[in-house]
Design an enzyme around this catalytic site. Structure first.
Site, mmCIF file in Angstrom:
data_model
loop_
_atom_site.group_PDB
_atom_site.id
_atom_site.type_symbol
_atom_site.label_atom_id
_atom_site.label_comp_id
_atom_site.label_asym_id
_atom_site.label_seq_id
_atom_site.Cartn_x
_atom_site.Cartn_y
_atom_site.Cartn_z
ATOM 1 N N SER A 1 0.851 -1.185 0.000
ATOM 2 C CA SER A 1 0.000 0.000 0.000
ATOM 3 C C SER A 1 0.890 1.239 0.000
ATOM 4 O O SER A 1 1.886 1.297 0.726
ATOM 5 C CB SER A 1 -0.901 0.016 1.243
ATOM 6 O OG SER A 1 -1.405 1.327 1.468
ATOM 7 N N MET B 1 -11.846 3.687 -2.079
ATOM 8 C CA MET B 1 -12.658 3.799 -0.875
ATOM 9 C C MET B 1 -13.417 5.119 -0.968
ATOM 10 O O MET B 1 -13.170 6.086 -0.227
ATOM 11 C CB MET B 1 -11.787 3.736 0.394
ATOM 12 C CG MET B 1 -11.235 2.340 0.638
ATOM 13 S SD MET B 1 -9.890 2.290 1.840
ATOM 14 C CE MET B 1 -8.512 2.669 0.743
ATOM 15 N N HIS C 1 -7.482 0.969 -5.041
ATOM 16 C CA HIS C 1 -8.512 0.558 -4.086
ATOM 17 C C HIS C 1 -9.351 1.803 -3.818
ATOM 18 O O HIS C 1 -8.922 2.704 -3.094
ATOM 19 C CB HIS C 1 -7.823 0.034 -2.816
ATOM 20 C CG HIS C 1 -8.765 -0.320 -1.721
ATOM 21 N ND1 HIS C 1 -8.329 -0.575 -0.442
ATOM 22 C CD2 HIS C 1 -10.111 -0.477 -1.693
ATOM 23 C CE1 HIS C 1 -9.372 -0.874 0.315
ATOM 24 N NE2 HIS C 1 -10.461 -0.822 -0.414
ATOM 25 N N HIS D 1 -0.290 -0.889 -4.708
ATOM 26 C CA HIS D 1 -1.673 -0.753 -4.240
ATOM 27 C C HIS D 1 -1.908 0.687 -3.804
ATOM 28 O O HIS D 1 -1.348 1.152 -2.807
ATOM 29 C CB HIS D 1 -1.891 -1.714 -3.069
ATOM 30 C CG HIS D 1 -3.256 -1.711 -2.480
ATOM 31 N ND1 HIS D 1 -4.279 -2.516 -2.934
ATOM 32 C CD2 HIS D 1 -3.777 -0.987 -1.459
ATOM 33 C CE1 HIS D 1 -5.371 -2.290 -2.199
ATOM 34 N NE2 HIS D 1 -5.081 -1.373 -1.294
ATOM 35 N N ASP E 1 -6.473 -7.477 2.300
ATOM 36 C CA ASP E 1 -5.960 -6.120 2.500
ATOM 37 C C ASP E 1 -6.156 -5.671 3.941
ATOM 38 O O ASP E 1 -7.282 -5.509 4.400
ATOM 39 C CB ASP E 1 -6.709 -5.151 1.562
ATOM 40 C CG ASP E 1 -6.181 -3.740 1.634
ATOM 41 O OD1 ASP E 1 -6.743 -2.861 0.956
ATOM 42 O OD2 ASP E 1 -5.182 -3.508 2.362
ATOM 43 N N MET F 1 -11.327 -7.320 2.986
ATOM 44 C CA MET F 1 -10.726 -6.372 3.921
ATOM 45 C C MET F 1 -10.551 -7.061 5.264
ATOM 46 O O MET F 1 -11.512 -7.553 5.856
ATOM 47 C CB MET F 1 -11.616 -5.134 4.069
ATOM 48 C CG MET F 1 -11.700 -4.249 2.828
ATOM 49 S SD MET F 1 -10.106 -3.673 2.253
ATOM 50 C CE MET F 1 -9.549 -2.695 3.656
ATOM 51 N N ASP G 1 -4.257 3.459 -2.314
ATOM 52 C CA ASP G 1 -5.456 3.612 -1.476
ATOM 53 C C ASP G 1 -6.049 4.996 -1.670
ATOM 54 O O ASP G 1 -5.465 5.994 -1.238
ATOM 55 C CB ASP G 1 -5.087 3.410 -0.003
ATOM 56 C CG ASP G 1 -4.934 1.931 0.340
ATOM 57 O OD1 ASP G 1 -3.955 1.562 1.008
ATOM 58 O OD2 ASP G 1 -5.808 1.135 -0.071
ATOM 59 N N MET H 1 -9.038 7.513 -0.835
ATOM 60 C CA MET H 1 -10.064 7.715 0.186
ATOM 61 C C MET H 1 -10.693 9.103 0.004
ATOM 62 O O MET H 1 -9.984 10.074 -0.271
ATOM 63 C CB MET H 1 -9.448 7.628 1.586
ATOM 64 C CG MET H 1 -8.730 6.301 1.867
ATOM 65 S SD MET H 1 -8.023 6.298 3.542
ATOM 66 C CE MET H 1 -7.064 4.770 3.483
HETATM 67 O O1 5SP Z 1 -7.141 -0.002 2.265
HETATM 68 C C1 5SP Z 1 -6.471 -0.011 3.281
HETATM 69 C C2 5SP Z 1 -6.905 0.722 4.506
HETATM 70 O O2 5SP Z 1 -8.163 1.290 4.259
HETATM 71 C C3 5SP Z 1 -5.234 -0.803 3.303
HETATM 72 O O3 5SP Z 1 -4.666 -0.897 1.982
HETATM 73 C C4 5SP Z 1 -4.219 -0.298 4.319
HETATM 74 O O4 5SP Z 1 -3.693 0.919 3.890
HETATM 75 C C5 5SP Z 1 -3.114 -1.322 4.450
HETATM 76 O O5 5SP Z 1 -2.259 -0.838 5.448
HETATM 77 P P1 5SP Z 1 -1.796 -1.804 6.642
HETATM 78 O O6 5SP Z 1 -3.019 -2.320 7.312
HETATM 79 O O7 5SP Z 1 -0.998 -2.903 5.993
HETATM 80 O O8 5SP Z 1 -0.949 -0.904 7.504
HETATM 81 CO CO CO Z 2 -6.288 -0.837 0.416
#
Ligand code: 5SP
Ligand code: CO
Length: 230
Positions: free
Chosen positions: A15, A75, A73, A40, A182, A144, A42, A44
């Site tokens: 990530s 979100m 991803h 990956h 994830d 998740m 993220d 948001m």
């Molecule tokens: O989508 C997500 C969180 O929303 C993940 O991709 C986290 O960002 C992964 O981070 P770690 O849990 O490995 O620190």
């Molecule tokens: Co993610």
């Protein structure tokens, strides 16, 4: 008679969340040199999840810093509004949350019509039945293992059973679907995910905790995954 060797190829997808956003190009190049398999992103929006991160322009500006596949991803609420932008930014896998779009089948069809892979992410509490009638459209089913919106959280152990159930759903509906996990993946939790059937592992804080010796950490993560397949 010995069980057939488990021939899964396990991919490590770091990530971007724990990276220094002021030096993203360098961080991406370092991750590629260290031997990760894909990146990956993220995304948001502060609505679907409490935090806000980045949008398609940032990914597009970073495309030149790595030759690795980019997965995003999303979100965000109503992700169908932005799918094309993330494809144009260079993402080959677009993963939306089943909880974030009113018409999941239509959204998945849109993603695939753009010539890229379609992924569905499920929050920990969301049942697999929410995707059982769209699995023919699903290239990647992402479980998740934390509540989305934050890095650095602990792996939710109740997701072990959900990962195994996701594998069974995949076998029954679409053998081509990959299972991704994830959240909270580290040396301590990685092997269990693989043994339960995960094929793509997203790790943010677990991997980047070793940023000073990243190649060694990536090699260790890959070895732990291989050992878990035996
Ligand atoms: O989508 C997500 C969180 O929303 C993940 O991709 C986290 O960002 C992964 O981070 P770690 O849990 O490995 O620190
Ligand atoms: Co993610």
């Amino acid at each position: 008679m010995r069980a057939p060797a488990d021939e899964r190829v396990i991919e490590l997808a770091p990530s971007v969340l724990p990276c220094d956003f002021g030096r993203l190009g360098e961080e991406l190049a370092a991750l590629e040199r260290a031997g990760v398999d894909r990146i990956h992103w993220d995304v948001m929006d502060g609505l679907f999840v409490p935090n806000i991160t980045i949008g398609a322009p940032v990914i597009a500006s970073c495309r030149r810093y790595s030759s690795l596949p980019y997965e995003v991803h999303l979100m965000i609420v109503d992700p169908e509004r932005y799918v094309r932008e993330f494809v144009d930014a260079g993402c080959e896998l677009i993963t939306v949350h089943a909880e974030a779009t009113r018409h999941l089948h239509r959204t998945l069809s849109l993603i695939k019509s753009l010539g890229v892979r379609a992924g569905v992410a499920l929050n920990p509490a969301t049942p697999l039945t929410s995707v059982e009638y769209v699995m023919d459209q699903v290239d990647v089913l992402m479980i998740m293992s934390v509540n989305p919106g934050f890095g650095g959280q602990h792996y939710i152990e109740a997701m072990d059973a959900k990962i195994m159930a996701a594998v069974a759903l995949r076998e029954a509906t679409n053998p081509n679907t990959k299972i991704e996990v994830d959240g909270g993946i580290s040396e301590e939790t990685l092997a269990g995910c693989v043994m339960n059937g995960a094929e793509i592992l997203v790790s943010g804080s677990g991997l980047m905790a070793h940023r000073d010796h990243l190649a060694q950490a990536v090699a260790n993560f890959h070895q732990l995954a291989r050992d878990a397949l035996v």
